[in-house]
Design a protein around this motif. Structure first.
Motif, PDB file in Angstrom:
ATOM      1  N   HIS A  55     -15.138  15.676 -40.381  1.00  0.00           N
ATOM      2  CA  HIS A  55     -13.700  14.547 -40.320  1.00  0.00           C
ATOM      3  C   HIS A  55     -13.252  14.481 -41.495  1.00  0.00           C
ATOM      4  O   HIS A  55     -11.758  14.763 -41.288  1.00  0.00           O
ATOM      5  N   ALA A  78     -19.360  14.015 -42.255  1.00  0.00           N
ATOM      6  CA  ALA A  78     -18.378  13.540 -42.963  1.00  0.00           C
ATOM      7  C   ALA A  78     -17.653  14.715 -43.584  1.00  0.00           C
ATOM      8  O   ALA A  78     -15.953  14.890 -43.871  1.00  0.00           O
ATOM      9  N   GLU A  89     -13.325   5.325 -39.596  1.00  0.00           N
ATOM     10  CA  GLU A  89     -13.148   5.316 -40.521  1.00  0.00           C
ATOM     11  C   GLU A  89     -13.064   3.629 -40.696  1.00  0.00           C
ATOM     12  O   GLU A  89     -12.802   2.684 -40.028  1.00  0.00           O
ATOM     13  N   MET A 121     -15.086  13.395 -51.898  1.00  0.00           N
ATOM     14  CA  MET A 121     -15.337  12.026 -51.233  1.00  0.00           C
ATOM     15  C   MET A 121     -16.925  11.747 -51.819  1.00  0.00           C
ATOM     16  O   MET A 121     -17.194  12.496 -53.020  1.00  0.00           O
ATOM     17  N   PHE A 157     -18.180   7.686 -48.337  1.00  0.00           N
ATOM     18  CA  PHE A 157     -19.309   8.361 -46.680  1.00  0.00           C
ATOM     19  C   PHE A 157     -20.207   7.183 -47.150  1.00  0.00           C
ATOM     20  O   PHE A 157     -20.963   7.592 -48.186  1.00  0.00           O
ATOM     21  N   LEU A 181     -18.435   8.839 -36.021  1.00  0.00           N
ATOM     22  CA  LEU A 181     -17.934   8.063 -37.218  1.00  0.00           C
ATOM     23  C   LEU A 181     -16.636   7.053 -36.492  1.00  0.00           C
ATOM     24  O   LEU A 181     -16.109   7.682 -36.131  1.00  0.00           O
ATOM     25  N   TYR A 226     -12.018   9.192 -50.159  1.00  0.00           N
ATOM     26  CA  TYR A 226     -12.598   8.469 -49.100  1.00  0.00           C
ATOM     27  C   TYR A 226     -14.512   8.468 -49.746  1.00  0.00           C
ATOM     28  O   TYR A 226     -14.517   9.160 -50.082  1.00  0.00           O
ATOM     29  N   CYS A 252     -22.497   6.769 -38.511  1.00  0.00           N
ATOM     30  CA  CYS A 252     -21.694   7.152 -39.477  1.00  0.00           C
ATOM     31  C   CYS A 252     -21.065   7.373 -39.811  1.00  0.00           C
ATOM     32  O   CYS A 252     -19.194   6.261 -38.771  1.00  0.00           O
ATOM     33  N   GLU A 253     -20.189   6.677 -40.990  1.00  0.00           N
ATOM     34  CA  GLU A 253     -19.157   6.093 -41.619  1.00  0.00           C
ATOM     35  C   GLU A 253     -17.700   6.465 -42.651  1.00  0.00           C
ATOM     36  O   GLU A 253     -19.030   7.155 -44.206  1.00  0.00           O
ATOM     37  N   MET A 254     -16.789   6.595 -42.806  1.00  0.00           N
ATOM     38  CA  MET A 254     -16.399   6.616 -44.070  1.00  0.00           C
ATOM     39  C   MET A 254     -14.705   5.635 -44.405  1.00  0.00           C
ATOM     40  O   MET A 254     -14.755   5.081 -42.971  1.00  0.00           O
TER      41      MET A 254
END
Length: 717
Positions: A621, A618, A452, A538, A576, A450, A574, A584-586
């Motif tokens: 994190h 997500a 950010e 989220m 996601f 992941l 955030y 995987c991206e935040m």
């Protein structure tokens, strides 16, 4: 053979092969029955020359409960890789003969972890190590594993100061200055307590190499070059390490006496040759540096080495040189870009000499940044970056103190997070998280990668238009939240107060009549309710939110932010998304410390649909971020339009079960999770994931802004 007859002694019934059962009367399966079942289960990897006959014959020799255990795991492994399942089938009988079921399950999980991380052949090699694994498990009464102590050790290392060092499993204990590698298990000492202490001291000693200057960043390859310049490079490295250990032990004795006492409890310290005495005295002086160690290396080269200490580990100068060189370049470019962002728009115009660093009283660890002669307070991530540079170099060089502009530093940073998937370094600087595999009933270790990213800000009048569109609703929300801010809390059963607590009085009178002493806690007291709340929003940014759902999410966030600013609660936002476990991206919209300013409004405006919906990683994190906030009440509120889903098979029961386990982890950490969804099929899966009372389904997206505010008010009251 799709099914078989099982004789229970009383009746006959059909039992699928591999079904786990507690029925002790079941007879063992014959080799023929097992071969039929294995032929069907492993059909994809069998041939005329490669049959299941040997595996079936071996399994026929073990009791029925062990047969069921083996068949259960063969079926599970076959769903991951039939070839691996075939090799397990051939080793299962031997493994179950040597080990208990618990130990055998640990052996299987280790094999699956090896497959996840390294591929098929390392996993097959792990299967072959039955004898070594069984011997190691026999030591488990006194053994300590990195898996069980790793989270505590990472917190311990972070508390020692310096950059965060990631713990990883390795065959030997060493550090490359970015990671600390420790053995998976330690069982060298007689008791668990002693082995736990050894883990702690070993990790601390490797941390000390990064903190007390064993590897100065001014010359990343110095140790490697020095060792290679001598006739015996291996002996030179070991001699340097032995000498440096004396210096680091002395640093512990001066600065961390508690740890030094623990270090001294780990058995006798090997005696050094008499010729070392003058150099040891020099290395133990408070003024000693690694330069003194290099001088001692030259003077004592050829002398016999003392026995390595238990907590010493090894040195890997090649790994250190690589990690240091990469980090120095990354941090140089990162600081240039950070300085540019910090002073953008400030007057007078930038030039290369306006940045100055003033050291703290110790001269090292906490530099103060000056701009135009005035202190400039950097954000926490920039301060951490500066401290890391000082840790490596002892100072921040002048060439680092230049804001990226139109000159040579304006070029695109090849290490920018959004470009990470284009290169070969896609896991550098990323977060790694476990993922629950419901079929295995175990976690896949460090399965998800992941990163950010910042939401790209969009300078459009979306926020202003939203406030105009919902002017009446916004006004009602403000009034509601103003009232919530002014609420009083009633404290009952107080010794002093504003009124009589009649419930306490009645109970006290009853106790008095029964011969007990009357309590003096008979009053109620009204006090202003002190809010101590941290809320993480989220936001689903998957591709399915494109259109009106994305607009509704952004409008809800605008109205909620306006109301929360009145309330004064700490909150973060955030988004996601991502695609596959390796991406995987935040998306940072607002961190807890960020003010609700033009930049945050522009990022809310910039929230756009991206890829898929991998929810478990997500949640893990964001819960980690929440755990770093001091608050009495911690909330995780999810806005989503559907259930977990990703391109690589993260869907259906697999995705739901992983998300559920992530939520259970959050609950154990004291975080209350709630989900607001627009999915019309949510009742099929949300009660299982969140619990019946911890989600709400909205059928009309126009109700979303008000519904979110109502839920937030309910959760925090």
């Amino acid at each position: 053979m799709a099914e078989r007859v099982a004789e229970t002694g009383v009746q006959r019934r059909w039992i699928p092969p591999g079904e786990m059962t507690t029925m002790t009367a079941l007879k063992p399966l014959t080799a023929a029955e097992l071969e039929d079942w294995l032929d069907e289960e492993l059909d994809a990897v069998l041939s005329l020359r490669r049959t299941s006959q040997a595996a079936a014959a071996a399994l026929a020799s073990v009791p029925r409960d062990q047969q069921d255990f083996a068949c259960h795991w063969i079926a599970i492994i076959a769903k991951t890789n039939p070839e691996l399942a075939f090799h397990f089938a051939n080793h299962a009988a031997e493994g179950l003969t040597r080990m208990t079921k618990d130990d055998a399950e640990a052996w299987i999980i280790q094999t699956m972890d090896a497959y996840d991380k390294m591929g098929l052949y390392p996993a097959i090699a792990a299967l072959n190590e039955i004898e070594a694994f069984a011997a190691a498990r026999a030591q488990r009464a006194r053994a300590v594993t990195l898996e069980e102590v790793g989270p505590v050790l990472e917190l311990f290392l972070h508390a020692l100061s310096g950059r965060r060092l990631k713990l990883e499993t390795g065959e030997t204990a060493f550090t490359d200055t970015a990671r600390i590698h420790l053995p998976a298990t330690i069982a060298l000492l007689p008791t668990r307590a002693e082995n736990l202490r050894l883990y702690k001291v070993l990790a601390a000693h490797l941390w000390a190499q990064t903190w007390f200057g064993t590897f100065p960043g001014t010359h990343p390859g110095r140790l490697l070059e020095r060792c290679q310049s001598l006739p015996d490079a291996t002996y030179a490295r070991e001699l340097f390490h032995a000498l440096e250990t004396f210096r680091l032990d002395a640093c512990f004795a001066r600065e961390l006496p508690g740890l030094y006492r623990e270090l001294c409890t780990l058995g006798d310290r090997p005696r050094a040759p008499a010729s070392w005495a003058p150099w040891i005295a020099r290395l133990e002086a408070a003024s000693a540096t690694v330069d003194d160690t290099y001088e001692a290396l030259t003077a004592l080269y050829g002398e016999p080495l003392p026995k390595p200490r238990l907590y010493q580990g090894v040195l890997d100068p090649a790994a250190v040189a690589t990690a240091l060189a990469e980090r120095l370049e990354q941090e140089r470019v990162a600081l240039h870009n950070a300085l540019k962002a910090m002073v953008q728009g400030k007057k007078p115009a930038l030039d290369e000499r306006r940045f100055v660093v003033r050291k703290d009283e110790t001269g090292r660890r906490d530099p103060t940044l000056l701009f135009d002669g005035q202190p400039l307070i950097p954000p926490p991530d920039v301060r951490t970056l500066m401290q890391s540079i000082v840790q490596d170099l002892g100072d921040i060089p002048d060439e680092y103190l230049v804001a990226a502009g139109d000159g040579p530093y304006a070029m695109e940073n090849p290490r920018k997070p959004e470009n990470v998937w284009k290169g070969t370094y896609h896991e550098e600087g990323a977060f790694h998280y476990n993922e629950w595999d419901y079929k295995r009933q175990h976690y896949r270790k460090e399965w998800c990668v992941l990163r950010e990213l910042d939401v790209h800000p969009v300078d459009e009048p979306f926020v202003a238009e939203t406030l105009r569109k919902y002017a009446g609703l916004a006004a009602r929300l403000r009034k509601t939240f103003e009232a919530l801010r002014g609420e009083n809390a009633t404290q009952r059963r107080q010794k002093h107060g504003d009124d009589i607590d009649f419930d306490a009085l009645v109970q006290g009178f009853a106790e008095l009549r029964s011969g007990r002493e009357l309590s003096d806690e008979l009053f109620v007291r009204n006090r202003r309710f002190a809010r101590n709340i941290a809320v993480m929003f989220m936001v689903d940014m998957s591709g399915s939110t494109k259109g009106w759902i994305n607009d509704a999410e952004r409008e809800s966030l605008v109205l909620l932010c306006e109301a929360l600013e009145i309330l004064g609660d700490r909150y973060a936002i955030y988004g996601f998304s991502g695609i596959t476990r390796k991406r995987c991206e935040m998306y940072r919209v607002k961190r807890f410390d960020d003010p609700y300013d033009h930049a945050v409004r522009a990022r809310i405006t910039g929230i756009k649909p991206q890829d898929y919906t991998r929810m478990g990683v997500a949640i893990r994190h964001l819960c980690g971020l929440l755990n770093g906030v001091e608050a009495r009440t911690k909330l995780l509120i999810t806005l989503s339009d559907g259930k977990p889903d990703d391109y690589d098979g993260y869907r259906g029961e697999y995705g739901i079960e992983d998300t559920r386990h992530a939520l259970l982890e959050a609950k154990r950490d004291g975080i209350h999770a709630f989900c607001i969804t627009i999915d019309t099929d949510a009742r099929d899966y949300l009660p299982h994931m969140y619990g019946a009372a911890n989600y709400v389904q909205i059928d009309d997206v126009r109700k979303l802004p008000l519904k979110i505010s109502d839920i937030y008010r309910h959760l925090t009251s």
